[in-house]
Design a protein around this motif. Structure first.
Motif, mmCIF file in Angstrom:
data_model
loop_
_atom_site.group_PDB
_atom_site.id
_atom_site.type_symbol
_atom_site.label_atom_id
_atom_site.label_comp_id
_atom_site.label_asym_id
_atom_site.label_seq_id
_atom_site.Cartn_x
_atom_site.Cartn_y
_atom_site.Cartn_z
ATOM 1 N N MET A 106 0.797 -1.268 -0.049
ATOM 2 C CA MET A 106 0.111 -0.051 -0.066
ATOM 3 C C MET A 106 0.859 1.412 -0.056
ATOM 4 O O MET A 106 0.494 2.371 -0.519
ATOM 5 C CB MET A 106 -0.840 -0.259 1.011
ATOM 6 N N SER A 107 1.872 1.170 0.697
ATOM 7 C CA SER A 107 2.784 2.380 0.758
ATOM 8 C C SER A 107 3.384 2.653 -0.594
ATOM 9 O O SER A 107 3.721 4.057 -0.943
ATOM 10 C CB SER A 107 4.079 2.185 1.881
ATOM 11 N N ARG A 108 3.353 1.798 -1.492
ATOM 12 C CA ARG A 108 3.613 2.268 -2.907
ATOM 13 C C ARG A 108 2.970 3.212 -3.566
ATOM 14 O O ARG A 108 3.343 4.021 -4.436
ATOM 15 C CB ARG A 108 3.820 1.108 -3.759
ATOM 16 N N LEU A 109 1.695 3.416 -3.244
ATOM 17 C CA LEU A 109 0.768 4.483 -3.672
ATOM 18 C C LEU A 109 1.387 5.962 -3.500
ATOM 19 O O LEU A 109 1.188 6.801 -4.397
ATOM 20 C CB LEU A 109 -0.548 4.518 -2.715
ATOM 21 N N LEU A 110 2.023 5.912 -2.337
ATOM 22 C CA LEU A 110 2.631 7.398 -2.019
ATOM 23 C C LEU A 110 3.802 7.746 -2.993
ATOM 24 O O LEU A 110 4.020 8.913 -3.587
ATOM 25 C CB LEU A 110 3.570 7.470 -0.886
ATOM 26 N N GLN A 111 4.299 6.585 -3.980
ATOM 27 C CA GLN A 111 5.338 6.842 -5.065
ATOM 28 C C GLN A 111 4.780 7.202 -6.246
ATOM 29 O O GLN A 111 5.292 7.501 -7.064
ATOM 30 C CB GLN A 111 6.402 5.742 -5.044
ATOM 31 N N GLY A 112 3.384 7.185 -6.314
ATOM 32 C CA GLY A 112 2.588 7.860 -7.327
ATOM 33 C C GLY A 112 2.209 9.161 -7.346
ATOM 34 O O GLY A 112 1.278 9.709 -7.895
ATOM 35 N N ALA A 113 2.742 10.078 -6.369
ATOM 36 C CA ALA A 113 2.125 11.203 -6.175
ATOM 37 C C ALA A 113 2.389 12.059 -7.335
ATOM 38 O O ALA A 113 3.271 12.125 -7.908
ATOM 39 C CB ALA A 113 2.891 11.900 -4.878
ATOM 40 N N GLN A 114 1.281 12.962 -7.493
ATOM 41 C CA GLN A 114 1.505 14.074 -8.441
ATOM 42 C C GLN A 114 1.147 15.503 -7.952
ATOM 43 O O GLN A 114 -0.134 15.669 -7.291
ATOM 44 C CB GLN A 114 0.774 13.494 -9.913
ATOM 45 N N PHE A 115 1.729 16.351 -8.497
ATOM 46 C CA PHE A 115 1.199 17.620 -8.092
ATOM 47 C C PHE A 115 -0.150 17.953 -8.767
ATOM 48 O O PHE A 115 -0.220 17.692 -9.995
ATOM 49 C CB PHE A 115 2.245 18.937 -8.740
ATOM 50 N N VAL A 116 -0.854 18.568 -7.924
ATOM 51 C CA VAL A 116 -2.305 19.012 -8.650
ATOM 52 C C VAL A 116 -2.490 20.592 -8.434
ATOM 53 O O VAL A 116 -2.871 21.004 -9.822
ATOM 54 C CB VAL A 116 -3.570 18.502 -7.644
ATOM 55 N N LEU A 117 -2.257 21.176 -7.597
ATOM 56 C CA LEU A 117 -2.270 22.657 -7.843
ATOM 57 C C LEU A 117 -1.800 23.143 -6.364
ATOM 58 O O LEU A 117 -1.645 22.484 -5.226
ATOM 59 C CB LEU A 117 -3.767 23.214 -7.665
ATOM 60 N N ALA A 118 -1.756 24.479 -6.281
ATOM 61 C CA ALA A 118 -1.205 25.319 -4.873
ATOM 62 C C ALA A 118 -2.315 26.397 -4.929
ATOM 63 O O ALA A 118 -2.792 27.156 -5.758
ATOM 64 C CB ALA A 118 -0.094 26.123 -5.540
ATOM 65 N N ALA A 119 -2.812 26.441 -3.696
ATOM 66 C CA ALA A 119 -3.937 27.271 -3.061
ATOM 67 C C ALA A 119 -3.547 28.326 -2.375
ATOM 68 O O ALA A 119 -2.853 28.031 -1.413
ATOM 69 C CB ALA A 119 -5.163 26.338 -2.632
ATOM 70 N N HIS A 120 -4.196 29.222 -2.279
ATOM 71 C CA HIS A 120 -4.034 30.477 -1.326
ATOM 72 C C HIS A 120 -4.901 30.547 -0.382
ATOM 73 O O HIS A 120 -4.740 31.055 0.696
ATOM 74 C CB HIS A 120 -3.939 31.938 -2.307
ATOM 75 N N ARG A 121 -5.976 29.888 -0.758
ATOM 76 C CA ARG A 121 -7.095 29.720 0.247
ATOM 77 C C ARG A 121 -7.721 28.437 0.275
ATOM 78 O O ARG A 121 -7.683 27.578 -0.865
ATOM 79 C CB ARG A 121 -8.400 30.717 0.040
ATOM 80 N N ILE A 122 -8.323 27.870 1.218
ATOM 81 C CA ILE A 122 -8.919 26.586 1.300
ATOM 82 C C ILE A 122 -9.904 26.395 0.233
ATOM 83 O O ILE A 122 -10.155 25.348 -0.049
ATOM 84 C CB ILE A 122 -9.459 26.306 2.854
ATOM 85 N N SER A 123 -10.729 27.500 -0.115
ATOM 86 C CA SER A 123 -11.762 27.406 -1.158
ATOM 87 C C SER A 123 -11.166 26.931 -2.437
ATOM 88 O O SER A 123 -12.001 26.546 -3.385
ATOM 89 C CB SER A 123 -12.603 28.724 -0.944
ATOM 90 N N GLN A 124 -9.813 27.116 -2.706
ATOM 91 C CA GLN A 124 -9.183 26.653 -4.055
ATOM 92 C C GLN A 124 -8.764 25.359 -3.962
ATOM 93 O O GLN A 124 -8.207 24.944 -5.007
ATOM 94 C CB GLN A 124 -8.159 27.798 -4.122
ATOM 95 N N LEU A 125 -8.634 24.608 -2.965
ATOM 96 C CA LEU A 125 -8.351 23.222 -2.765
ATOM 97 C C LEU A 125 -9.264 22.441 -3.685
ATOM 98 O O LEU A 125 -10.232 22.620 -3.765
ATOM 99 C CB LEU A 125 -8.017 22.746 -1.208
ATOM 100 N N PRO A 126 -8.824 21.213 -3.777
ATOM 101 C CA PRO A 126 -9.634 20.053 -4.440
ATOM 102 C C PRO A 126 -10.961 19.856 -3.747
ATOM 103 O O PRO A 126 -10.731 20.136 -2.658
ATOM 104 C CB PRO A 126 -8.846 18.888 -4.581
ATOM 105 N N ALA A 127 -11.747 19.208 -4.383
ATOM 106 C CA ALA A 127 -13.243 19.111 -3.753
ATOM 107 C C ALA A 127 -13.016 18.309 -2.502
ATOM 108 O O ALA A 127 -12.018 17.464 -2.350
ATOM 109 C CB ALA A 127 -14.036 18.330 -4.645
ATOM 110 N N ASP A 128 -13.854 18.509 -1.419
ATOM 111 C CA ASP A 128 -13.436 17.988 0.051
ATOM 112 C C ASP A 128 -13.992 16.482 0.118
ATOM 113 O O ASP A 128 -15.286 16.744 0.898
ATOM 114 C CB ASP A 128 -14.084 19.280 0.956
ATOM 115 N N HIS A 129 -13.754 15.703 -0.657
ATOM 116 C CA HIS A 129 -14.006 14.403 -0.417
ATOM 117 C C HIS A 129 -12.998 13.382 -0.679
ATOM 118 O O HIS A 129 -11.997 13.793 -1.088
ATOM 119 C CB HIS A 129 -15.294 14.194 -1.372
ATOM 120 N N GLY A 130 -13.133 12.182 -0.351
ATOM 121 C CA GLY A 130 -12.024 11.177 -0.186
ATOM 122 C C GLY A 130 -11.155 11.227 1.083
ATOM 123 O O GLY A 130 -11.817 11.453 2.156
ATOM 124 N N ALA A 131 -9.967 11.361 0.919
ATOM 125 C CA ALA A 131 -9.202 11.153 2.277
ATOM 126 C C ALA A 131 -7.631 11.857 1.882
ATOM 127 O O ALA A 131 -7.228 11.788 0.733
ATOM 128 C CB ALA A 131 -8.939 9.705 2.637
#
Length: 217
Positions: free
Chosen positions: A1-26
């Motif tokens: 399972m820890s191999r999932l971390l090695q597939g990390a990809q940049f999504v975005l940089a947010a100045h405010r929490i409202s700019q973060l990806p949709a608030d679901h998942g984990a």
């Protein structure tokens, strides 16, 4: 399972929490004082040297940065799940303008209180120094809201193994004395010390059920 971390990809940089990806998942957030080695830790955990920007100038992370991870349910019997790592702005660097520091403080506080997908916090602490006010505030917040917290005592390669073991023992003793609930480990991004252990800790946080991860808002 820890191999999932090695597939990390940049999504975005947010100045405010409202700019973060949709608030679901984990998601798991990474927090720490400037120059504690947060970006280097993220790069080591994801096995991606250029994922988080590192710099000799502390305070380089000036936004909340979201990284996506491969879904553990994708292609299998389990439903796909949005999983992320969130790099919070480094805190405490004096040369950052006061207005920006106040903005970070408010946004980090709002993020921790409002983000429903948050499953846990990884707190980055330089092993050579005692806990600072910011570290204590984060630990107390996690305790008060029952948000799981894992502490990485970074830059362990800068001291002897004996000194590192003593620092870890002292921190755990401090947790017990102050009735704080958190796990901790020795870590060095440059030497690779504790990387596998930390990866497993992050995956454990991501698997936390939402109901038990963050309460007391």
């Amino acid at each position: 399972m820890s191999r999932l971390l090695q597939g990390a990809q940049f999504v975005l940089a947010a100045h405010r929490i409202s700019q973060l990806p949709a608030d679901h998942g984990a998601e798991v957030a990474f927090a720490g004082r400037s120059n504690a080695g947060k970006s280097s830790a993220l790069n080591a955990l994801t096995n991606h040297k250029g994922l988080a920007r590192t710099s000799k100038t502390p305070g380089r992370t000036q936004q909340m940065v979201a990284f996506s991870l491969p879904s553990p349910g994708a292609g299998g019997a389990e439903p796909a799940l949005d999983v992320r790592l969130i790099d919070l702005p480094g805190y405490g660097y004096a040369k950052v303008p006061l207005e920006m520091r106040e903005h970070w403080k408010l946004e980090i506080d709002a993020y921790l209180h409002q983000r429903r997908s948050l499953r846990g916090l990884v707190l980055i602490v330089d092993i050579r120094h005692p806990l600072k006010e910011f570290d204590r505030l984060m630990l107390q917040f996690c305790f008060d809201t029952q948000l799981p917290c894992h502490v990485l005592l970074t830059k362990a390669d800068k001291i002897s193994r004996g000194q590192a073991a003593q620092a870890l023992a002292a921190l755990r003793k401090q947790f017990a004395a102050e009735s704080l609930v958190a796990t901790a480990q020795i870590f060095s991004s440059s030497a690779g010390t504790g990387v596998d252990e930390a990866r497993e800790a992050v995956m454990t946080l991501l698997r936390q059920p939402r109901e038990g991860a963050h309460q007391g808002r």
